[in-house]
Structures are given as C-alpha cells and as structure tokens.
Design a protein around this motif. Structure first.
Motif, mmCIF file in Angstrom:
data_model
loop_
_atom_site.group_PDB
_atom_site.id
_atom_site.type_symbol
_atom_site.label_atom_id
_atom_site.label_comp_id
_atom_site.label_asym_id
_atom_site.label_seq_id
_atom_site.Cartn_x
_atom_site.Cartn_y
_atom_site.Cartn_z
ATOM 1 N N GLY A 42 0.815 -1.215 0.000
ATOM 2 C CA GLY A 42 0.000 0.000 0.000
ATOM 3 C C GLY A 42 0.846 1.260 0.000
ATOM 4 N N HIS A 43 1.910 1.246 0.790
ATOM 5 C CA HIS A 43 2.807 2.417 0.840
ATOM 6 C C HIS A 43 3.557 2.587 -0.473
ATOM 7 N N LYS A 44 4.036 1.453 -1.024
ATOM 8 C CA LYS A 44 4.807 1.495 -2.273
ATOM 9 C C LYS A 44 3.963 2.028 -3.432
ATOM 10 N N MET A 45 2.670 1.627 -3.453
ATOM 11 C CA MET A 45 1.785 2.039 -4.536
ATOM 12 C C MET A 45 1.142 3.400 -4.275
ATOM 13 N N GLY A 46 1.306 3.907 -3.046
ATOM 14 C CA GLY A 46 0.706 5.191 -2.712
ATOM 15 C C GLY A 46 -0.805 5.135 -2.547
ATOM 16 N N TRP A 47 -1.308 3.957 -2.135
ATOM 17 C CA TRP A 47 -2.750 3.802 -1.983
ATOM 18 C C TRP A 47 -3.230 4.445 -0.690
ATOM 19 N N LEU A 48 -4.431 5.015 -0.747
ATOM 20 C CA LEU A 48 -5.091 5.493 0.452
ATOM 21 C C LEU A 48 -5.746 4.305 1.152
ATOM 22 N N LEU A 49 -6.229 4.535 2.377
ATOM 23 C CA LEU A 49 -6.848 3.450 3.148
ATOM 24 C C LEU A 49 -8.035 2.843 2.413
ATOM 25 N N GLU A 50 -8.810 3.674 1.715
ATOM 26 C CA GLU A 50 -9.979 3.165 0.990
ATOM 27 C C GLU A 50 -9.568 2.197 -0.109
ATOM 28 N N LYS A 51 -8.502 2.526 -0.829
ATOM 29 C CA LYS A 51 -8.017 1.657 -1.900
ATOM 30 C C LYS A 51 -7.475 0.347 -1.341
ATOM 31 N N ARG A 52 -6.741 0.435 -0.236
ATOM 32 C CA ARG A 52 -6.215 -0.786 0.380
ATOM 33 C C ARG A 52 -7.358 -1.695 0.825
ATOM 34 N N GLY A 53 -8.362 -1.097 1.434
ATOM 35 C CA GLY A 53 -9.525 -1.884 1.871
ATOM 36 C C GLY A 53 -10.251 -2.524 0.704
ATOM 37 N N ALA A 54 -10.364 -1.801 -0.419
ATOM 38 C CA ALA A 54 -11.033 -2.345 -1.598
ATOM 39 C C ALA A 54 -10.267 -3.534 -2.162
ATOM 40 N N VAL A 55 -8.930 -3.455 -2.160
ATOM 41 C CA VAL A 55 -8.117 -4.567 -2.651
ATOM 42 C C VAL A 55 -8.294 -5.805 -1.764
ATOM 43 N N LEU A 56 -8.271 -5.592 -0.448
ATOM 44 C CA LEU A 56 -8.483 -6.712 0.475
ATOM 45 C C LEU A 56 -9.866 -7.326 0.285
ATOM 46 N N ASP A 57 -10.892 -6.478 0.179
ATOM 47 C CA ASP A 57 -12.258 -6.982 0.020
ATOM 48 C C ASP A 57 -12.417 -7.780 -1.272
ATOM 49 N N SER A 58 -11.750 -7.344 -2.344
ATOM 50 C CA SER A 58 -11.887 -8.033 -3.633
ATOM 51 C C SER A 58 -11.270 -9.427 -3.601
ATOM 52 N N ALA A 59 -10.323 -9.643 -2.696
ATOM 53 C CA ALA A 59 -9.666 -10.956 -2.608
ATOM 54 C C ALA A 59 -10.448 -11.948 -1.754
ATOM 55 N N LEU A 60 -11.332 -11.439 -0.896
ATOM 56 C CA LEU A 60 -12.019 -12.314 0.062
ATOM 57 C C LEU A 60 -12.875 -13.402 -0.585
#
Length: 201
Positions: free
Chosen positions: A35-53
């Motif tokens: 998340g830090h490397k890609m410069g993602w905000l918390l919302e984007k990180r959460g969306a990525v996690l949710d999409s993998a579930l």
C-alpha cells in the motif's frame, strides 16, 4: 526448541509461530508495504483486500470441510474397512495402498490428509508383509501418487488453479483434474514396475 518445555516463553513463541499468526503477519506486512509502495489510500487498500475475500473464502471453506470429512472417515472406521476389504481380496498391497489413497483424495479433497490417512491404514499390512526398506519406500511412493490424482471441486488446490487462471469449473475438470489424474496413474505404474523389479531381485 531451545526454550524449556511448557514454559510461558515457549508458549508465547509457539503461538507467534503458528500458521494462522504467521499468515496474518504476512497479510499485514503486505497491506502496509504494498500500500505504501503504490501510494494507496486506506480506501483503496480496503477495496483490494475486500476483492480478494470471495476467492480466498471458497478455498478456506473447501479445505476446512475436507479436513472435517477426513476425520469422519477415520472416526467412523470406513477407511479401515476399505483397507481390510482390499487386503482380504488378496490385492497386491502396493495397489491397495494406491487405491485407498486415491479414494480418500477423491472423497475429501486434501492430498495431505489422504496420504497421511492411507499411511496409517496401510502400516499394519506393510509391516506384516515383511517388505524390505526399498519396497516400503516404493509402497509409500505409490500412496503419494494416489494423493495426486482426482483433484476436483472438493480440493482447495483445484480452486486455486481455476480461480487464479480464470477457468470455469468445467474447464478445470477437463484440464487440471484430467492432468493430475494422468500424472497419478503414470507415476503409480512406474512405481509398480520398480516394485516388481526390486521384488524379483
């Protein structure tokens, strides 16, 4: 291993080293670093996690269900009855071992559980047969090949392949299941040939 058995320190270190905690640490590190490397905000990180579930949930569910079913097979005595039946039919032990493992693999999905259960079921007949070390290794190898075949919808490995390669269930059965079963049968056939040559020698 270096800590005193049963000490609080060993219990804490053991808990930290369990697979569930280790996997959780890996997810948290990936969440923070990527998340830090890609410069993602918390919302984007959460969306990525949710999409993998959804994909992960299917795999975890199938794995858990397979483990439970394997315990039912062992506790109910079905596996032992199958082993005794095949041995009583004067079937070669190496063939019986392969078929038992293949049946357990097909019924509950987990190759690891199928192999370990089959080894436990066949330990007594193998010991009674008085096999040499090489023969015992070859029978164990046959069990391993039994655990390779018939990977289908109750196997978490099947879902990993189909989900992440974008295959449908039908395509997965036509490719992954067929290929793993061919590998299993060919590997067993070669093992049986080696067993026959060792027995003759």
């Amino acid at each position: 291993m270096l800590l005193e058995e049963g000490s609080p320190a060993q219990n804490w270190v053991g808990m930290i080293g369990t697979s569930a905690v280790a996997l959780m640490v890996g997810v948290v590190v990936a969440y923070l670093v990527i998340g830090h490397k890609m410069g993602w905000l918390l919302e984007k990180r959460g969306a990525v996690l949710d999409s993998a579930l959804p994909d992960v949930a299917v795999i975890v569910f199938v794995t858990g269900a397979g483990g439970v079913f394997a315990n039912v097979l062992v506790a109910s005595g079905i596996g032992k009855a199958l082993s005794d039946t095949l041995v009583s039919l004067n079937m070669p032990i190496i063939l019986a071992a392969f078929l038992i493992c293949l049946a357990l693999r097909a019924s509950q999905g987990s190759a690891t559980v199928a192999i370990l259960t089959s080894v436990g079921l066949m330990a007594e007949p193998i010991a009674a047969a008085g096999y040499s070390q090489i023969q015992t290794v070859l029978v164990t190898l046959a069990i391993g090949f039994g655990g390779l075949g018939l990977s289908h919808i109750n196997d978490s490995g099947f879902w990993i392949v189909t989900k992440y390669m974008g295959l449908t269930v039908k395509d997965g059965l036509k490719t992954w299941t067929l290929l793993s079963t061919v590998f299993s049968v060919v590997g067993f056939a070669l093992t049986w040939v080696a067993f026959a040559l060792v027995s003759i020698a």
